[in-house]
Design a protein around this motif. Structure first.
Motif, short mmCIF file in Angstrom:
data_model
loop_
_atom_site.label_atom_id
_atom_site.label_comp_id
_atom_site.label_asym_id
_atom_site.label_seq_id
_atom_site.Cartn_x
_atom_site.Cartn_y
_atom_site.Cartn_z
N UNK A 13 -9.02 9.33 10.43
CA UNK A 13 -8.47 8.91 9.13
C UNK A 13 -8.04 10.12 8.29
N UNK A 14 -8.78 11.20 8.38
CA UNK A 14 -8.44 12.38 7.60
C UNK A 14 -7.14 13.03 7.99
N UNK A 54 -4.73 9.47 0.69
CA UNK A 54 -6.06 10.08 0.82
C UNK A 54 -7.07 9.09 1.41
N UNK A 55 -7.96 9.60 2.24
CA UNK A 55 -8.99 8.77 2.85
C UNK A 55 -10.11 8.49 1.86
N UNK A 56 -10.70 7.29 1.97
CA UNK A 56 -11.89 7.01 1.18
C UNK A 56 -13.05 7.87 1.69
N UNK A 57 -13.90 8.27 0.79
CA UNK A 57 -15.02 9.13 1.14
C UNK A 57 -15.87 8.48 2.22
N UNK A 113 2.05 2.15 8.68
CA UNK A 113 0.94 1.25 8.38
C UNK A 113 -0.24 1.75 9.19
N UNK A 114 -1.44 1.74 8.60
CA UNK A 114 -2.62 2.21 9.31
C UNK A 114 -3.76 1.23 9.15
N UNK A 115 -4.62 1.21 10.14
CA UNK A 115 -5.80 0.34 10.10
C UNK A 115 -6.86 0.91 11.03
N UNK A 116 -8.14 0.59 10.80
CA UNK A 116 -9.21 1.10 11.67
C UNK A 116 -9.03 0.65 13.11
N UNK A 153 -14.85 8.07 5.37
CA UNK A 153 -14.03 7.52 6.45
C UNK A 153 -13.21 8.58 7.16
N UNK A 154 -13.33 9.84 6.75
CA UNK A 154 -12.43 10.89 7.24
C UNK A 154 -12.44 11.02 8.76
#
Length: 305
Positions: A204-205, A211-214, A154-157, A216-217
């Motif tokens: 994030x990349x 795949x990362x949202x553009x 699980x990932x989050x900012x 946010x890498x």
């Protein structure tokens, strides 16, 4: 801290050093000194409490065989406790160069992760933050849930976590499926929980499972690796409320909750009242916000009619 000692134990066959380490290396006394340095040097800024200002201490000693030295206890201890030794001669600097490159590129979060915390740190923060060892995070879309379950993560900012110290005590991660995004699946509320195996702060990349949202890498994210996801026999339902980003709760509350509002119970008084009323029937917890993690207070704990 790096300290050039300019001496080496040759580990002659039959010696104490040879029997213990099997190859030449730094003098044991010098390593012990590094432990004392690392633990003793503290500072205070502006009259605030003392803090340890060093996360590592390293001996530099004259030795040429870097390849074999990588099997030495005092090289492996660098990764384990951030105290150890590096060979350092004009033609033997590869291990030192590699290490310097790593710490120069470290983010502040990664540097904190490197450091060795004092014994009892995890227990201290568990008490300090009311035993909240479960992170409940919201999901952006169905595909995120599918990826998380398949690859056990699980990932989050990182910016969503206001107090990074709480990362040291998170033992479980659960995921919230909102009605707005998961109504078509027939599953809403909290169905899945997993025991945390490890966590890392990454860009994030670097998280390749999805795949990362553009744009946010390069943002910093926390990635939790999950041992195994478990599906609850009965979900924790929304009860007309939601979770905007994330919230923390205890495993005790999580295992017994039926609605997500119950996950915001925090004080001893609230828990006592909740336990007593749960003995009599279904409990309704009322908050001052429709997003449970944004609520400022518990308005009422009553038996649901």
């Amino acid at each position: 801290m790096f300290d050039a000692k300019y001496r080496i134990d040759p580990a002659y066959e039959g010696s104490y050093y040879y029997e213990k380490y099997k190859q030449p290396g730094p003098v044991e006394e010098d390593i012990n000194t590094m432990h004392r340095y690392r633990d003793a040097i503290v500072y205070s800024e502006g009259g605030q409490e003392l803090e340890r200002s060093m996360f590592g201490a390293y001996v530099l000693f004259p030795y040429h065989d870097e390849q074999n030295y990588q099997e030495h206890k005092f090289y492996k201890s660098i990764e384990m406790v951030n105290v150890g030794a590096f060979p350092f001669l004009p033609n033997a600097t590869e291990l030192m160069n590699k290490f310097l490159e790593e710490i120069i590129m470290d983010s502040p979060e990664k540097a904190y992760e490197r450091s060795t915390r004092p014994r009892g740190t995890q227990g201290y923060y568990k008490n300090k933050l009311a035993g909240k060892n479960v992170l409940v995070g919201s999901l952006r879309e169905v595909a995120q849930l599918e990826s998380s379950l398949k690859y056990k993560y699980y990932h989050l900012p990182l910016e969503n976590i206001s107090d990074h110290k709480i990362l040291t005590q998170i033992e479980y991660v659960a995921v919230y499926q909102s009605k707005g995004k998961f109504a078509d699946t027939g599953e809403t509320g909290i169905h899945y929980v997993g025991k945390v195996k490890d966590w890392k702060v990454l860009r994030r990349g670097e998280i390749k499972e999805r795949p990362a949202r553009k744009g946010t890498e390069n943002q910093l994210y926390v990635k939790f690796t999950i041992e195994e996801w478990t599906k609850r026999p009965e979900p924790i339902v929304s009860g007309g409320l939601g979770i905007y980003r994330l919230l923390y709760t205890s495993k005790y509350i999580f295992d017994r909750a039926t609605e997500i509002a119950e996950l915001r119970l925090e004080t001893e008084e609230q828990l006592r009242e909740w336990r007593e009323k749960r003995r009599l029937g279904t409990v309704k917890v009322e908050l001052d916000h429709t997003q449970v993690d944004l609520a400022q207070q518990v308005r009422d704990i009553r038996l649901d009619e």
